[in-house]
Design an enzyme around this catalytic site. Structure first.
Site, PDB file in Angstrom:
ATOM      1  N   PRO A  98      53.053  40.805  51.869  1.00  0.00           N
ATOM      2  CA  PRO A  98      53.413  39.442  52.064  1.00  0.00           C
ATOM      3  C   PRO A  98      53.070  38.838  53.507  1.00  0.00           C
ATOM      4  O   PRO A  98      53.273  38.008  53.927  1.00  0.00           O
ATOM      5  CB  PRO A  98      54.844  39.437  51.680  1.00  0.00           C
ATOM      6  CG  PRO A  98      55.443  40.680  50.977  1.00  0.00           C
ATOM      7  CD  PRO A  98      54.117  41.701  51.454  1.00  0.00           C
ATOM      8  N   GLU A 125      60.072  48.001  49.563  1.00  0.00           N
ATOM      9  CA  GLU A 125      59.994  47.077  50.589  1.00  0.00           C
ATOM     10  C   GLU A 125      59.032  47.028  51.528  1.00  0.00           C
ATOM     11  O   GLU A 125      58.623  46.261  52.324  1.00  0.00           O
ATOM     12  CB  GLU A 125      61.189  47.695  51.624  1.00  0.00           C
ATOM     13  CG  GLU A 125      62.790  47.495  51.108  1.00  0.00           C
ATOM     14  CD  GLU A 125      62.791  45.689  50.749  1.00  0.00           C
ATOM     15  OE1 GLU A 125      62.805  44.960  51.671  1.00  0.00           O
ATOM     16  OE2 GLU A 125      62.940  45.420  49.488  1.00  0.00           O
ATOM     17  N   ARG A 163      33.532  38.036  39.353  1.00  0.00           N
ATOM     18  CA  ARG A 163      32.992  37.071  38.660  1.00  0.00           C
ATOM     19  C   ARG A 163      31.887  36.251  39.785  1.00  0.00           C
ATOM     20  O   ARG A 163      30.865  35.549  39.362  1.00  0.00           O
ATOM     21  CB  ARG A 163      33.887  35.592  38.412  1.00  0.00           C
ATOM     22  CG  ARG A 163      34.543  35.133  39.560  1.00  0.00           C
ATOM     23  CD  ARG A 163      35.590  34.033  39.223  1.00  0.00           C
ATOM     24  NE  ARG A 163      35.110  32.781  38.820  1.00  0.00           N
ATOM     25  CZ  ARG A 163      34.348  32.202  39.549  1.00  0.00           C
ATOM     26  NH1 ARG A 163      34.156  32.244  40.962  1.00  0.00           N
ATOM     27  NH2 ARG A 163      33.917  30.902  39.043  1.00  0.00           N
ATOM     28  N   ASP A 178      32.135  25.496  41.862  1.00  0.00           N
ATOM     29  CA  ASP A 178      33.343  25.656  41.901  1.00  0.00           C
ATOM     30  C   ASP A 178      34.126  24.855  42.795  1.00  0.00           C
ATOM     31  O   ASP A 178      33.469  24.820  43.926  1.00  0.00           O
ATOM     32  CB  ASP A 178      33.656  27.074  42.349  1.00  0.00           C
ATOM     33  CG  ASP A 178      33.174  28.184  41.094  1.00  0.00           C
ATOM     34  OD1 ASP A 178      33.414  27.640  40.191  1.00  0.00           O
ATOM     35  OD2 ASP A 178      33.106  29.258  41.414  1.00  0.00           O
TER      36      ASP A 178
END
Ligand code: 9D3
Length: 264
Positions: A98, A125, A163, A178
């Site tokens: 994160p 954690e 992709r 895209d």
């Protein structure tokens, strides 16, 4: 291109290998995925991979020694497979965290053009900082929300890279269109029927211009819908497109006429 994934939950990766264009990329041998179950590199009767944090506090921390053994095994296997180990062509070790740099299409493109990567999925954690300091090349986050581990982020990255492999998408032109490939949000799309009945007795029609057969007018309409949607929802992308010289004078005139105050 080869990806090695170090994870406590290898079974989470099965669906990605079994469905759709990502499956195609593996079946056609454009991508190789090797999973390294971290539990296999743990020691002792309890096969511990985590322990309590020094200094106290909630949760558990992934221990460095099993991770180092797993990484040694990955490096040996990559060398065995003759993967690029030469300077400048070594696969990076990416830790999903994160606190990492936000994943975007620029990073996806960079990885899709390289030798692959070693993906490290954290749980609990986090990971002992000494392992990160020694080995991790890049920390990557999906954004500002809390997940329970790095496996879904790894799957997201693999999907985005798969992709982009040549021949994986049905229609090569769909890359170019895209969102983010040209830096603007995509225009709306319509298909049959031309008239979609509403509950109140009315109908919702397809925009007339799309049925006109005027390719020039259709292209301009789509460009304008992209510009308008982007200006309203993602003014930051308009600013970036402008700075990169990707807006024509016609685009600028259209945006001017929209009269949306430029927010940062
Ligand atoms: C309650 C624990 N958090 C304190 C605010 C820290 C925390 C540690 C580990 C929060 C989430 C996680 C697990 N998440 C990931 O491994 C993760 C993640 C994410 O949660 N959000 C966005 N991108 C990513 S990449 C890896």
């Amino acid at each position: 291109m080869r990806f090695d994934v170090i994870t406590l939950f290898p079974e989470l990766f099965a669906p990605h290998l079994e469905v759709g264009v990502t499956r195609r990329a593996y079946v056609d041998g454009k991508l190789q995925l090797q999973l390294w179950p971290l539990r296999d590199f743990a020691e002792g009767n309890y096969r511990r991979v985590d322990d309590r944090p020094f200094g106290g506090g909630p949760g558990m921390v992934m221990m460095a020694p099993p991770l180092e053994r797993a990484l040694d095994a990955v490096h040996a296997a990559r060398v065995q497979a003759g993967e690029g180990t030469g300077a400048g062509h070594r696969a990076p070790l990416i830790h999903f965290s994160p606190t990492g740099r936000r994943l975007d299409q620029a990073l996806v493109r960079e990885l899709a053009a390289g030798p692959g990567a070693v993906l490290l999925c954290g749980r609990y954690e986090g990971i002992d900082q000494r392992f990160i300091d020694r080995h991790v090349d890049m920390e990557v986050s999906l954004g500002d929300f809390v997940l329970s581990g790095g496996e879904l982020p790894a799957l997201v990255l693999l999907d985005a890279v798969a992709r982009l492999q040549p021949g994986v998408l049905q229609d090569a032109a769909s890359h170019q269109q895209d969102s983010f490939e040209d830096g603007l949000l995509d225009c709306p799309h319509y298909s049959r029927p031309e008239q979609l009945p509403r509950a109140d007795g009315g109908v919702d029609a397809v925009p007339q211009v799309l049925l006109s057969g005027h390719h020039g007018r259709i292209a301009r309409w789509r460009r304008e819908r992209s510009l308008e949607l982007t200006a309203r929802r993602r003014p930051d992308l308009i600013a970036a497109a402008r700075a990169a010289g990707r807006l024509s004078r016609e685009d600028e005139r259209f945006l001017q006429a929209l009269d949306i105050e430029p927010k940062p």
